[in-house]
Design a protein around this motif. Sequence first.
Motif, PDB file in Angstrom:
ATOM      1  N   PRO A 118      28.178 -27.059 117.960  1.00  0.00           N
ATOM      2  CA  PRO A 118      27.952 -28.501 118.159  1.00  0.00           C
ATOM      3  C   PRO A 118      26.896 -29.073 117.219  1.00  0.00           C
ATOM      4  N   LEU A 119      25.856 -28.285 116.928  1.00  0.00           N
ATOM      5  CA  LEU A 119      24.828 -28.763 116.005  1.00  0.00           C
ATOM      6  C   LEU A 119      25.404 -28.917 114.606  1.00  0.00           C
ATOM      7  N   GLU A 120      26.268 -27.986 114.212  1.00  0.00           N
ATOM      8  CA  GLU A 120      26.932 -28.100 112.908  1.00  0.00           C
ATOM      9  C   GLU A 120      27.820 -29.336 112.866  1.00  0.00           C
ATOM     10  N   LEU A 121      28.483 -29.624 113.983  1.00  0.00           N
ATOM     11  CA  LEU A 121      29.346 -30.809 114.050  1.00  0.00           C
ATOM     12  C   LEU A 121      28.523 -32.090 113.922  1.00  0.00           C
ATOM     13  N   ILE A 122      27.368 -32.120 114.575  1.00  0.00           N
ATOM     14  CA  ILE A 122      26.482 -33.287 114.469  1.00  0.00           C
ATOM     15  C   ILE A 122      26.010 -33.472 113.035  1.00  0.00           C
ATOM     16  N   ALA A 123      25.631 -32.380 112.395  1.00  0.00           N
ATOM     17  CA  ALA A 123      25.156 -32.456 111.013  1.00  0.00           C
ATOM     18  C   ALA A 123      26.245 -32.969 110.068  1.00  0.00           C
ATOM     19  N   SER A 124      27.500 -32.658 110.381  1.00  0.00           N
ATOM     20  CA  SER A 124      28.604 -33.084 109.519  1.00  0.00           C
ATOM     21  C   SER A 124      29.041 -34.518 109.796  1.00  0.00           C
ATOM     22  N   LEU A 125      29.049 -34.900 111.074  1.00  0.00           N
ATOM     23  CA  LEU A 125      29.590 -36.210 111.447  1.00  0.00           C
ATOM     24  C   LEU A 125      28.593 -37.353 111.308  1.00  0.00           C
ATOM     25  N   ALA A 126      27.296 -37.069 111.466  1.00  0.00           N
ATOM     26  CA  ALA A 126      26.304 -38.147 111.445  1.00  0.00           C
ATOM     27  C   ALA A 126      26.348 -38.977 110.156  1.00  0.00           C
ATOM     28  N   PRO A 127      26.377 -38.363 108.965  1.00  0.00           N
ATOM     29  CA  PRO A 127      26.454 -39.202 107.751  1.00  0.00           C
ATOM     30  C   PRO A 127      27.746 -40.005 107.680  1.00  0.00           C
ATOM     31  N   LEU A 128      28.856 -39.417 108.163  1.00  0.00           N
ATOM     32  CA  LEU A 128      30.135 -40.129 108.121  1.00  0.00           C
ATOM     33  C   LEU A 128      30.126 -41.325 109.060  1.00  0.00           C
ATOM     34  N   LEU A 129      29.528 -41.153 110.235  1.00  0.00           N
ATOM     35  CA  LEU A 129      29.424 -42.279 111.151  1.00  0.00           C
ATOM     36  C   LEU A 129      28.522 -43.366 110.573  1.00  0.00           C
ATOM     37  N   GLY A 130      27.435 -42.948 109.926  1.00  0.00           N
ATOM     38  CA  GLY A 130      26.564 -43.923 109.276  1.00  0.00           C
ATOM     39  C   GLY A 130      27.296 -44.703 108.206  1.00  0.00           C
ATOM     40  N   LEU A 131      28.125 -43.984 107.428  1.00  0.00           N
ATOM     41  CA  LEU A 131      28.909 -44.657 106.390  1.00  0.00           C
ATOM     42  C   LEU A 131      29.934 -45.607 107.011  1.00  0.00           C
ATOM     43  N   LEU A 132      30.539 -45.178 108.119  1.00  0.00           N
ATOM     44  CA  LEU A 132      31.484 -46.056 108.811  1.00  0.00           C
ATOM     45  C   LEU A 132      30.793 -47.342 109.261  1.00  0.00           C
TER      46      LEU A 132
END
Length: 216
Positions: A118-132
């Motif tokens: 889950p921590l790896e998923l957060i690290a991967s998704l957070a920048p993408l959500l910010g870009l969205l």
Amino acid sequence: MTIAETIRQLYQTGGPVIAVLLLMSVVGLAIILAKSMQFAINRIHRFKEARAAVDLFLSGDREAARAMVSRTRAPAARLTALAIHGLTAAPLDDRRLREELTRVGNDELRALRGGLRPLELIASLAPLLGLLGTVLGMIEAFQAMEREGSGVSPAVLSGGIWQALTTTAVGLGVAIPAVASLSWLESRVERLGQEMDSLVTRLFTQAPASRSTKGR
């Protein structure tokens, strides 16, 4: 400005995307603290007793070796104790014993890696959500420009862009600590795995050839 006021202002600026990112930051921080506590309680950094026990066993002092690894419940010590017991008392041949040690070691490492996904998923998704959030904010800014027509004020455009970029900044602020923490936690688990493999290999390659080969 208090933390609550800051969070409220961020939500008003970035909307639901900011809310999701803040939730991800809370979850990520909880995982980091929980895993750090787990590693500390299990003493995965403790290799001294296991190394000393291997040295004692190889020198012929088996009782002292057993006593050394019984002083701590660190994963490396537990695996070393199992290996020493198998080399002196268990009716298993070397191949079956190594398979059993590999299974136990993998179980230890798997338990320590639990929760890191889950921590790896957060690290991967957070920048993408910010870009969205940024893209959505830019769309709103250009829609505002279209509504204003030719007399659009630069303040309207700059304000929309500033609000849009806020989500990217928050996304990176969530992702960077998550990535750094994940790398640190995984490196500790990897170091433990390498150490356990080294200890077991020493026991099998350097131990006196006096152990029973029953079961071959």
